[in-house]
Design an enzyme around this catalytic site. Sequence first.
Site, PDB file in Angstrom:
ATOM      1  N   ARG A  29       0.694  49.075  10.978  1.00  0.00           N
ATOM      2  CA  ARG A  29       0.584  48.224  12.158  1.00  0.00           C
ATOM      3  C   ARG A  29       1.141  48.868  13.428  1.00  0.00           C
ATOM      4  O   ARG A  29       0.447  48.986  14.433  1.00  0.00           O
ATOM      5  CB  ARG A  29       1.341  46.893  11.920  1.00  0.00           C
ATOM      6  CG  ARG A  29       0.794  46.016  10.845  1.00  0.00           C
ATOM      7  CD  ARG A  29      -0.520  45.350  11.237  1.00  0.00           C
ATOM      8  NE  ARG A  29      -0.348  44.399  12.316  1.00  0.00           N
ATOM      9  CZ  ARG A  29       0.041  43.137  12.142  1.00  0.00           C
ATOM     10  NH1 ARG A  29       0.332  42.692  10.938  1.00  0.00           N
ATOM     11  NH2 ARG A  29       0.152  42.329  13.167  1.00  0.00           N
ATOM     12  N   HIS A  75      -9.711  44.680  10.750  1.00  0.00           N
ATOM     13  CA  HIS A  75      -8.346  44.349  11.200  1.00  0.00           C
ATOM     14  C   HIS A  75      -8.140  42.837  11.204  1.00  0.00           C
ATOM     15  O   HIS A  75      -8.285  42.176  12.246  1.00  0.00           O
ATOM     16  CB  HIS A  75      -8.126  44.920  12.613  1.00  0.00           C
ATOM     17  CG  HIS A  75      -6.671  44.999  12.999  1.00  0.00           C
ATOM     18  ND1 HIS A  75      -5.818  45.960  12.505  1.00  0.00           N
ATOM     19  CD2 HIS A  75      -5.925  44.235  13.826  1.00  0.00           C
ATOM     20  CE1 HIS A  75      -4.620  45.799  13.025  1.00  0.00           C
ATOM     21  NE2 HIS A  75      -4.652  44.751  13.828  1.00  0.00           N
ATOM     22  N   TYR A 119     -15.683  37.170  28.917  1.00  0.00           N
ATOM     23  CA  TYR A 119     -16.165  37.566  30.245  1.00  0.00           C
ATOM     24  C   TYR A 119     -16.280  39.079  30.406  1.00  0.00           C
ATOM     25  O   TYR A 119     -17.094  39.551  31.199  1.00  0.00           O
ATOM     26  CB  TYR A 119     -15.237  37.022  31.336  1.00  0.00           C
ATOM     27  CG  TYR A 119     -15.136  35.521  31.366  1.00  0.00           C
ATOM     28  CD1 TYR A 119     -16.260  34.725  31.571  1.00  0.00           C
ATOM     29  CD2 TYR A 119     -13.912  34.888  31.171  1.00  0.00           C
ATOM     30  CE1 TYR A 119     -16.171  33.344  31.589  1.00  0.00           C
ATOM     31  CE2 TYR A 119     -13.808  33.506  31.188  1.00  0.00           C
ATOM     32  CZ  TYR A 119     -14.943  32.734  31.397  1.00  0.00           C
ATOM     33  OH  TYR A 119     -14.855  31.378  31.406  1.00  0.00           O
TER      34      TYR A 119
END
Length: 745
Positions: A29, A75, A119
């Site tokens: 991680r 993931h 967006y």
Amino acid sequence: MEDRIIKTEYSDIMQKSFIDYAMSVIVARALPDVRDGLKPVQRRTLYDMYELGLRYDRPYRKSARIVGDTMGKYHPHGDSSIYDCLVVMTQDFKKILPLVDGHGNFGNIEGDSHAAMRYTEARLSKITQENFLEDLDKNVVDFVPNFDETEREPSVLPVKIPNFLINGSEGIAVGMATSTPPHNLAEVIDAEIAFMQDDTLTTKDLMKYIKGPDFPTGGIVINKDELLEIYETGVGKIRIRGKVETEKGKNGHINLVITEIPYTMIGMGIGKFMSDVAELAEKKITNDIIDISNQSSKEGIRIVIELKKDTNVENFTNLLYKKTKLEDTFGVNMLAIDNGRPETMSLREIMRACADFQFETATRKYTTLLKKEQDKKEIQEGLIKACNVIDLVIEILRGSKDRAMAKNCLVNGETEGINFKSRESKAMAAQLLFTEAQADAILEMRLYKLIGLELEALVKEHEQTVANIYKYEDILENHDSMAMVIQSDLNKIKKEFKADRKTVIDNRETAVYEEKPVEEMDVAFIMDRFGYAKTIDASTYEKNKETIQAEFKYSFIMKNTGKVCFFTNTGNLHTVKAMDLPQGKMRDKGIPIDNVSNFDTAKETIIMAASQSDLNLYRILFTTKMSMMKIVDGGEFDVSKRTVAATKLADGDEVVNVEILHEQKTVILRSNDGFFLRFYVDTIPEKKKAAVGVRGMRLGKNDFIRDVFYLNDMEEKAIEHNDKTLELGHLKVTSRDTKGTKVRL
């Protein structure tokens, strides 16, 4: 059933489980792999974009699609971590080499947040596509199963440059953290090439190429002489300053312009810097500031501080270095995963790991290419041979009953069952002995390949294939040849993507700010019942003394260089410099006292406020709710700390009164049950502030001290008691530590 129960020590299980968890966080991680300089989430995001076909020369794709695909396949740790990673990889003010080409609002250097993933759009940048992912189809790295074993992902990307150094890395794991500054691409490549040519180079030798960190925000590294030790140990502190210029302002004023900021100021740091500068003026640390404005734009950083005409610019700049984040420290800890283990690495060790990885991926790449060219050569030789005896091949094909029979003849020379035109043809067919791959290629060959030009092209292609095989064999068998190929690739990358260094590396002296001596003068401290405090001009206070004393809870004259002391019911003493309070007009609101002190409005109540200089001249009398009393020399409260214990309290007790003793002769205690006790102040012993004190009044069960009053000789003072007026001077003076008299009017 009993033989399936494993008895073990609980602490051993906890220790093993925590270590497994910690290593999972560290390796899977939080920390980057030194070989590609990427954390797992970065590697998976880039690989997913590669699989989605988001090349640098193709249209952008919605970030939400990239995030969703990455989370579903590789993931499974939440979309926010993936999108945050994607955003950072687009930001050229955080990465010296952005790995993703973003389209839309991906935030800015001033800390404005990025737009939602629905967006924004993204695609791979050119350098990522060509130098991070290009050779994945050549078996250069191992692929491992994803989290649910439905997909396969690369364990590391075949990055051709030391990305760990170039882009740097930051991350917090369990019990460890990584913090590696970014570096200039051209310098790192030069150092890598030099190390490949001579692997005995030391860190000091490598630093002839890598001068130091190169931050995207520029700035100046001011401790050049300390860099060698930092790069040799992998840990240390880099001191960086912003770049400051001066310009002529309006009306003869001086404009101090900050054009580059320390890397640590990225984000909300710019706003914090501006508020810190404004605070310097508010606290009167400097009187040189007229105005401050942020004129930054797409062209770059531009923070303008307008100064007075006679300002000592060098001294003021040093003030900014001392009191704000314009000079800051970047903590270096070059921690990365090396051979599956977290290691703090020196510059030389990082170069060694990256060079070894380059040779490893090059070996696997050229082994794959060699095998491919050898297979191609086999096919080409078979086709050329077949073209030379094409009539015989056609005769075999026409005389065979099926494909298997024809292939068996071409490979093994088995002619049984095939119709030939002559015995000579049959004999020649038995001697062809093509390989299986050649036979398949012959059987699939199209007739247009028999055209003369096509045959000529086939021969030329074969010659090129033979040349490639010779080249690849030389690369694989000769270390110098492989090194030259890798170095050639590195030089091409450097030529295409190099950029000028942004950060200056230098030795600068520690900033020294010479404070202007403050002109000592009298001011008046005033604070209302809501805890808003300020200072005003002493003359204004004297003119409006009666009004101020009526409207404000605390008010007194003090020096502007002094401190205000606040005694609270919890037994604490809080001190505040007069300089830290705003100076204004009588009707100005002021600021909450807890803004400039450690006073906790939720847990504490101010019992008394006074100037520290006044306390030094007198003695202080403390009275608590449980009737514990003592006198303390005021000099004990001349402290430098912002908060100290002013008195010691028993459990459940609190301070109800603090009094500066001037000419008070007697003290009167009133309990909640209506008992009064008047005795001489002199009967109360003087003790240290750490003492509890002595008992003033003997209290009944559940009774407590409610009020404390003081009288001088012949002084008359009346209070309201049971809705009637009580003259305190009429109370009889008795002994301390008695029950007192219950007054009924």
